[in-house]
Design a protein around this motif. Structure first.
Motif, PDB file in Angstrom:
ATOM      1  N   GLY A   1       0.810  -1.203   0.000  1.00 36.31           N
ATOM      2  CA  GLY A   1       0.000   0.000   0.000  1.00 36.31           C
ATOM      3  C   GLY A   1       0.850   1.262   0.000  1.00 36.31           C
ATOM      4  O   GLY A   1       0.551   2.233  -0.707  1.00 36.31           O
ATOM      5  N   VAL A   2       1.933   1.244   0.780  1.00 32.45           N
ATOM      6  CA  VAL A   2       2.857   2.386   0.812  1.00 32.45           C
ATOM      7  C   VAL A   2       3.467   2.612  -0.559  1.00 32.45           C
ATOM      8  O   VAL A   2       3.505   3.744  -1.077  1.00 32.45           O
ATOM      9  N   MET A   3       3.941   1.542  -1.189  1.00 32.72           N
ATOM     10  CA  MET A   3       4.613   1.670  -2.481  1.00 32.72           C
ATOM     11  C   MET A   3       3.642   2.068  -3.592  1.00 32.72           C
ATOM     12  O   MET A   3       4.005   2.810  -4.509  1.00 32.72           O
ATOM     13  N   ALA A   4       2.408   1.582  -3.520  1.00 38.40           N
ATOM     14  CA  ALA A   4       1.419   1.948  -4.533  1.00 38.40           C
ATOM     15  C   ALA A   4       1.077   3.427  -4.453  1.00 38.40           C
ATOM     16  O   ALA A   4       0.741   4.058  -5.460  1.00 38.40           O
ATOM     17  N   ARG A   5       1.166   3.987  -3.254  1.00 41.80           N
ATOM     18  CA  ARG A   5       0.919   5.422  -3.095  1.00 41.80           C
ATOM     19  C   ARG A   5       2.080   6.244  -3.645  1.00 41.80           C
ATOM     20  O   ARG A   5       1.888   7.291  -4.254  1.00 41.80           O
ATOM     21  N   VAL A   6       3.285   5.736  -3.463  1.00 48.83           N
ATOM     22  CA  VAL A   6       4.475   6.454  -3.937  1.00 48.83           C
ATOM     23  C   VAL A   6       4.607   6.366  -5.451  1.00 48.83           C
ATOM     24  O   VAL A   6       4.912   7.350  -6.131  1.00 48.83           O
ATOM     25  N   TYR A   7       4.369   5.182  -6.011  1.00 45.44           N
ATOM     26  CA  TYR A   7       4.525   4.946  -7.452  1.00 45.44           C
ATOM     27  C   TYR A   7       3.228   4.385  -8.033  1.00 45.44           C
ATOM     28  O   TYR A   7       3.094   3.171  -8.211  1.00 45.44           O
ATOM     29  N   PRO A   8       2.238   5.222  -8.332  1.00 44.27           N
ATOM     30  CA  PRO A   8       0.958   4.750  -8.858  1.00 44.27           C
ATOM     31  C   PRO A   8       1.022   4.443 -10.356  1.00 44.27           C
ATOM     32  O   PRO A   8       0.397   5.106 -11.180  1.00 44.27           O
ATOM     33  N   VAL A   9       1.807   3.435 -10.720  1.00 38.15           N
ATOM     34  CA  VAL A   9       1.936   3.020 -12.119  1.00 38.15           C
ATOM     35  C   VAL A   9       1.902   1.506 -12.183  1.00 38.15           C
ATOM     36  O   VAL A   9       2.048   0.815 -11.188  1.00 38.15           O
ATOM     37  N   ALA A  10       1.708   0.960 -13.392  1.00 38.16           N
ATOM     38  CA  ALA A  10       1.699  -0.484 -13.580  1.00 38.16           C
ATOM     39  C   ALA A  10       3.090  -1.046 -13.349  1.00 38.16           C
ATOM     40  O   ALA A  10       4.095  -0.370 -13.531  1.00 38.16           O
ATOM     41  N   GLY A  11       3.156  -2.322 -12.947  1.00 40.61           N
ATOM     42  CA  GLY A  11       4.442  -2.971 -12.818  1.00 40.61           C
ATOM     43  C   GLY A  11       4.678  -3.624 -11.474  1.00 40.61           C
ATOM     44  O   GLY A  11       5.518  -4.499 -11.337  1.00 40.61           O
ATOM     45  N   SER A  12       3.936  -3.221 -10.424  1.00 39.44           N
ATOM     46  CA  SER A  12       3.988  -3.867  -9.132  1.00 39.44           C
ATOM     47  C   SER A  12       5.400  -3.928  -8.567  1.00 39.44           C
ATOM     48  O   SER A  12       6.140  -2.944  -8.607  1.00 39.44           O
ATOM     49  N   ALA A  13       5.803  -5.080  -8.002  1.00 43.81           N
ATOM     50  CA  ALA A  13       7.075  -5.209  -7.295  1.00 43.81           C
ATOM     51  C   ALA A  13       8.263  -4.832  -8.170  1.00 43.81           C
ATOM     52  O   ALA A  13       9.247  -4.267  -7.688  1.00 43.81           O
ATOM     53  N   TYR A  14       8.167  -5.137  -9.454  1.00 43.16           N
ATOM     54  CA  TYR A  14       9.243  -4.779 -10.392  1.00 43.16           C
ATOM     55  C   TYR A  14       9.486  -3.273 -10.373  1.00 43.16           C
ATOM     56  O   TYR A  14      10.619  -2.803 -10.250  1.00 43.16           O
ATOM     57  N   THR A  15       8.420  -2.511 -10.486  1.00 42.40           N
ATOM     58  CA  THR A  15       8.525  -1.051 -10.493  1.00 42.40           C
ATOM     59  C   THR A  15       9.054  -0.534  -9.163  1.00 42.40           C
ATOM     60  O   THR A  15       9.932   0.332  -9.116  1.00 42.40           O
TER      61      THR A  15
ATOM     62  N   ALA B   1      -5.833   6.620  -8.220  1.00 43.21           N
ATOM     63  CA  ALA B   1      -5.030   5.455  -7.835  1.00 43.21           C
ATOM     64  C   ALA B   1      -4.262   5.653  -6.535  1.00 43.21           C
ATOM     65  O   ALA B   1      -4.126   4.720  -5.742  1.00 43.21           O
ATOM     66  N   LYS B   2      -3.726   6.859  -6.291  1.00 43.84           N
ATOM     67  CA  LYS B   2      -2.918   7.076  -5.091  1.00 43.84           C
ATOM     68  C   LYS B   2      -3.730   6.833  -3.817  1.00 43.84           C
ATOM     69  O   LYS B   2      -3.185   6.415  -2.791  1.00 43.84           O
ATOM     70  N   ARG B   3      -5.009   7.108  -3.875  1.00 46.29           N
ATOM     71  CA  ARG B   3      -5.869   6.906  -2.705  1.00 46.29           C
ATOM     72  C   ARG B   3      -6.527   5.529  -2.723  1.00 46.29           C
ATOM     73  O   ARG B   3      -6.653   4.876  -1.692  1.00 46.29           O
ATOM     74  N   THR B   4      -6.934   5.096  -3.913  1.00 44.62           N
ATOM     75  CA  THR B   4      -7.694   3.862  -4.034  1.00 44.62           C
ATOM     76  C   THR B   4      -6.839   2.616  -3.874  1.00 44.62           C
ATOM     77  O   THR B   4      -7.216   1.667  -3.182  1.00 44.62           O
ATOM     78  N   MET B   5      -5.646   2.602  -4.494  1.00 47.28           N
ATOM     79  CA  MET B   5      -4.861   1.374  -4.551  1.00 47.28           C
ATOM     80  C   MET B   5      -4.394   0.873  -3.187  1.00 47.28           C
ATOM     81  O   MET B   5      -4.513  -0.319  -2.892  1.00 47.28           O
ATOM     82  N   PRO B   6      -3.840   1.731  -2.297  1.00 50.63           N
ATOM     83  CA  PRO B   6      -3.436   1.221  -0.979  1.00 50.63           C
ATOM     84  C   PRO B   6      -4.603   0.597  -0.215  1.00 50.63           C
ATOM     85  O   PRO B   6      -4.440  -0.432   0.446  1.00 50.63           O
ATOM     86  N   ARG B   7      -5.773   1.235  -0.294  1.00 53.03           N
ATOM     87  CA  ARG B   7      -6.946   0.683   0.389  1.00 53.03           C
ATOM     88  C   ARG B   7      -7.361  -0.641  -0.234  1.00 53.03           C
ATOM     89  O   ARG B   7      -7.708  -1.595   0.481  1.00 53.03           O
ATOM     90  N   ALA B   8      -7.332  -0.719  -1.554  1.00 49.73           N
ATOM     91  CA  ALA B   8      -7.753  -1.935  -2.241  1.00 49.73           C
ATOM     92  C   ALA B   8      -6.845  -3.118  -1.899  1.00 49.73           C
ATOM     93  O   ALA B   8      -7.310  -4.238  -1.688  1.00 49.73           O
ATOM     94  N   ILE B   9      -5.530  -2.856  -1.829  1.00 46.42           N
ATOM     95  CA  ILE B   9      -4.574  -3.924  -1.513  1.00 46.42           C
ATOM     96  C   ILE B   9      -4.832  -4.478  -0.115  1.00 46.42           C
ATOM     97  O   ILE B   9      -4.892  -5.699   0.096  1.00 46.42           O
ATOM     98  N   LEU B  10      -4.985  -3.589   0.864  1.00 46.24           N
ATOM     99  CA  LEU B  10      -5.190  -4.021   2.243  1.00 46.24           C
ATOM    100  C   LEU B  10      -6.542  -4.715   2.411  1.00 46.24           C
ATOM    101  O   LEU B  10      -6.642  -5.755   3.085  1.00 46.24           O
ATOM    102  N   ILE B  11      -7.590  -4.173   1.795  1.00 41.92           N
ATOM    103  CA  ILE B  11      -8.920  -4.782   1.894  1.00 41.92           C
ATOM    104  C   ILE B  11      -8.927  -6.163   1.253  1.00 41.92           C
ATOM    105  O   ILE B  11      -9.518  -7.112   1.782  1.00 41.92           O
ATOM    106  N   THR B  12      -8.254  -6.293   0.114  1.00 43.15           N
ATOM    107  CA  THR B  12      -8.206  -7.586  -0.571  1.00 43.15           C
ATOM    108  C   THR B  12      -7.526  -8.638   0.304  1.00 43.15           C
ATOM    109  O   THR B  12      -8.024  -9.763   0.452  1.00 43.15           O
TER     110      THR B  12
END
Length: 443
Positions: free
Chosen positions: A63-77, A223-234
């Motif tokens: 969630g922290v990383m998705a907020r910092v880098y809101p782009v495709a690529g996940s752990a690689y990015t 994405a910066k707000r939605t993605m961290p929440r989505a990861i933790l909720i999932t």
């Protein structure tokens, strides 16, 4: 194909959560119940609790990383931007091992169920059918795939709830209402905690996919707000589903003795619901595999897109989007072709090494958070030492523990895959004299 075509931002919070749950396939808790019960010596709920703890800690870092880098690529990015471009490449290479083979395993399992129900039809027909239909849906677009996922997830969750309800009724009929309150699915006399930990290494397979939602960042609104929440909720929702389901199922069938460990869920389904429920259960498992296959193929397609756009892989092939559907068609087709390897493999062989890349990626994401905190990154440093250091350190240690509990074949194949990646990295960087190509983060 126009390289300036962009991924469409069409997904909201709950669409992304459903996508992650579809990827995880909640009903996998039943599909792997026999093997997990055997490994944990009948303490499946504790095995899932241990695994969930490790995954939730890692989900915080994601969630922290998705907020910092809101782009495709996940752990690689995350790794290439936070640690080092070469490390990022190797993390992406390791993740490919997991991502590439996970869709194949999903299609193979689904085909195995169908072949058992219709033995007159060759297994290759079902495998090709799974791959063809899944690829078509994903090529048409993520918004359409999302609608399909929503419908199929409702069906899957309905049958999962029915299974838990019937199992609970079965327990109450045998032992009274008080039978539903027991510590035995968590602790058993004579069963060491190490057995539950060994089971957790298997249980962690059920969580693979909570991180995959981060590959949809560039198709998610806000994405910066939605993605961290989505990861933790999932991760949290998956953990609750798995723990509760394993708890009640273990009460309905104490111990780990089954006629067939691989078909344990069928045996339990027949005991608690009869022949009709077994039929419904098997049909839903097949639907669940299709739903999971949709999410798995879409995620690896977008990971390849991120690496192709970066120039680490061929940009003309991997970094292109279709001008009409705005999807990485060539990548999706390649994943389908790789999936055809299922024609020549069995479930045991194909699943023995996919966790290696996942646990390595989880560790890298936690290290990425630590690296940014130590670099005094303005987006991470204010989160404090707990989120910046303590949580990712604990999460990384848990991930490495799970990695260490993989079987030897998985670790050997994983190391070989990494060695090939190092050789390719040397080629890309002129024997490590230059950095791998930088990713363009412009949307």
């Amino acid at each position: 194909m126009n390289q300036h075509i962009k991924l469409d931002r069409t997904l909201g919070l709950w669409s992304v959560v459903l996508f992650g749950l579809a990827y995880m396939t909640p009903m996998i808790v039943f599909g792997t119940f026999g093997a997990l019960a055997a490994a944990s010596q009948g303490t499946t709920a504790m095995a899932y609790l241990v695994a969930a703890g490790a995954i939730l800690l890692t989900a915080i870092s994601y969630g922290v990383m998705a907020r910092v880098y809101p782009v495709a690529g996940s752990a690689y990015t995350y790794a290439r931007r936070s640690i080092n471009p070469s490390i990022g490449f190797l993390v992406g290479w390791a993740v490919l091992l997991d991502y590439f083979f996970l869709p194949m395993v999903i299609w193979l399992i689904g085909a195995a169920y169908l072949q058992s129900a219709f033995p007159a039809i060759p297994g290759w027909v079902w495998i090709v059918g799974f791959i063809g239909l899944t690829t078509i849906v994903n090529v048409v677009g993520i918004a359409f795939a999302n609608r399909v996922n929503f419908i199929l997830m409702l069906v899957q969750l309905a049958v999962l709830v029915a299974f838990v309800f019937l199992a609970a009724r079965y327990v109450m009929a045998s032992n009274g209402p008080g039978g539903l309150i027991s510590a035995t699915p968590f602790f058993k006399t004579g069963v060491p905690f190490s057995a539950s930990v060994a089971g957790a290494a298997i249980a962690a397979y059920s969580f693979l996919g909570f991180d995959a939602v981060s590959t949809l960042t560039e198709e998610t609104k806000d994405a910066k707000r939605t993605m961290p929440r989505a990861i933790l909720i999932t991760a949290l929702a998956g953990g609750l589903i798995f723990i509760v389901s394993a708890y009640v199922t273990q009460l309905a069938h104490p111990g780990a003795d089954f006629v067939s460990v691989d078909a344990a869920a069928n045996e339990i389904a027949k005991s608690i619901g009869g022949d009709l429920f077994v039929t419904i259960f098997l049909a839903t498992l097949v639907v669940a595999q299709f739903t999971s296959g949709l999410a798995a193929q879409a995620s690896v397609g977008r990971l390849l897109y991120a690496m192709g756009r970066d120039g680490v892989l061929s940009t003309s092939f991997f970094g292109s989007l279709h001008p009409k559907w705005h999807t990485p068609v060539l990548n999706l087709a390649l994943v389908g072709i790789v999936g055809l390897l299922a024609l020549f493999m069995d479930v045991t062989t194909s699943t023995s090494f996919i966790n290696f890349g996942a646990f390595l990626a989880f560790t890298a994401v936690n290290v990425s958070v630590i690296a940014l905190y130590l670099k005094r990154d303005p987006a991470v440093r204010p989160l404090g030492i707990i989120i910046g250091i303590i949580v990712p350190v604990l999460a990384a240690l848990c991930d490495l523990m799970l990695l260490a509990n993989l079987d030897n074949n998985a670790k050997i194949l994983g190391v070989v895959w990494l060695a090939v990646g190092i050789v390719y990295l040397g080629y890309l960087t002129r024997f490590f004299q230059t950095a791998p190509p930088e990713m363009d983060f412009a949307e």
